[in-house]
Scaffold this motif. Structure first.
Motif, PDB file in Angstrom:
ATOM      1  N   LEU A  41       1.035   4.205  -3.046  1.00 30.50           N
ATOM      2  CA  LEU A  41       0.848   5.650  -2.875  1.00 30.50           C
ATOM      3  C   LEU A  41       2.074   6.433  -3.339  1.00 30.50           C
ATOM      4  O   LEU A  41       1.943   7.483  -3.967  1.00 30.50           O
ATOM      5  N   ARG A  42       3.259   5.920  -3.054  1.00 34.92           N
ATOM      6  CA  ARG A  42       4.484   6.593  -3.490  1.00 34.92           C
ATOM      7  C   ARG A  42       4.551   6.663  -5.018  1.00 34.92           C
ATOM      8  O   ARG A  42       4.851   7.712  -5.598  1.00 34.92           O
ATOM      9  N   HIS A  92       0.812  -1.220   0.000  1.00 30.96           N
ATOM     10  CA  HIS A  92       0.000   0.000   0.000  1.00 30.96           C
ATOM     11  C   HIS A  92       0.849   1.277   0.000  1.00 30.96           C
ATOM     12  O   HIS A  92       0.583   2.208  -0.766  1.00 30.96           O
ATOM     13  N   GLU A  93       1.857   1.349   0.842  1.00 30.11           N
ATOM     14  CA  GLU A  93       2.686   2.565   0.902  1.00 30.11           C
ATOM     15  C   GLU A  93       3.433   2.805  -0.401  1.00 30.11           C
ATOM     16  O   GLU A  93       3.557   3.943  -0.860  1.00 30.11           O
ATOM     17  N   GLU A  94       3.913   1.731  -1.025  1.00 31.56           N
ATOM     18  CA  GLU A  94       4.621   1.875  -2.297  1.00 31.56           C
ATOM     19  C   GLU A  94       3.650   2.273  -3.412  1.00 31.56           C
ATOM     20  O   GLU A  94       4.006   3.040  -4.307  1.00 31.56           O
TER      21      GLU A  94
END
Length: 171
Positions: A81-82, A77-79
């Motif tokens: 968004l990045r 998920h964080e990647e």
């Protein structure tokens, strides 16, 4: 999303890599975009549930653009968004996509989208000016259509306007 300011433009496909999502149209758009933006980057991200990442690399090589296609696979998920925040245009040329969460995620960070007219969110994208909607012809190479839509959104003024509209549409 941060402004581009001197970095090369980035075009992102971030979804399952499978036939109905038309990753080949994304890859086939690369030469059209490179003609105007020779420094552009292209990222193909997502789980390969159709066994197509290898063929997409082969297609890029046949088109002479293999060196600019980065295949990064499934992302957390964080990647995700990045990647969305670092891109300038999101492309999902699916022929059947009733309600694509990835399109909503892209627009939620102000990322303009290129989608096929056959998608469920396409009328909303078009009406809001949150990106570009392309025709998608079955059994056709729709890459040039997608490429022209990407080029329109790489124009700084068009990108800024579509970015605002995308974020506003989601909110």
């Amino acid at each position: 999303r941060p402004p581009r300011e001197g970095r090369p433009p980035t075009v992102l496909y971030l979804a399952r890599v499978q036939e109905r999502k038309r990753p080949a149209d994304f890859v086939s758009a690369i030469p059209t975009v490179l003609a105007a933006h020779p420094d552009a980057r292209f990222v193909l991200a997502g789980p390969d549930t159709g066994g197509l990442t290898g063929p997409m690399r082969e297609l890029a090589a046949r088109l002479g653009v293999g060196e600019v296609l980065e295949c990064v696979g499934a992302l957390g998920h964080e990647e995700v968004l990045r990647q969305l925040r670092a891109a300038d245009v999101y492309v999902l040329p699916s022929v059947v996509e009733p309600f694509a969460v990835s399109i909503l995620e892209a627009m939620s960070v102000g990322l303009p989208v290129v989608v096929a007219r056959t998608g469920g969110l396409s009328p909303d994208v078009e009406a809001a000016g949150a990106g570009r909607v392309t025709d998608s012809l079955p059994d056709a190479d729709n890459g040039p259509l997608v490429g022209r839509a990407v080029l329109e959104l790489l124009d700084p003024a068009a990108n800024e306007q579509a970015s605002r509209a995308a974020r506003q549409l989601v909110h």
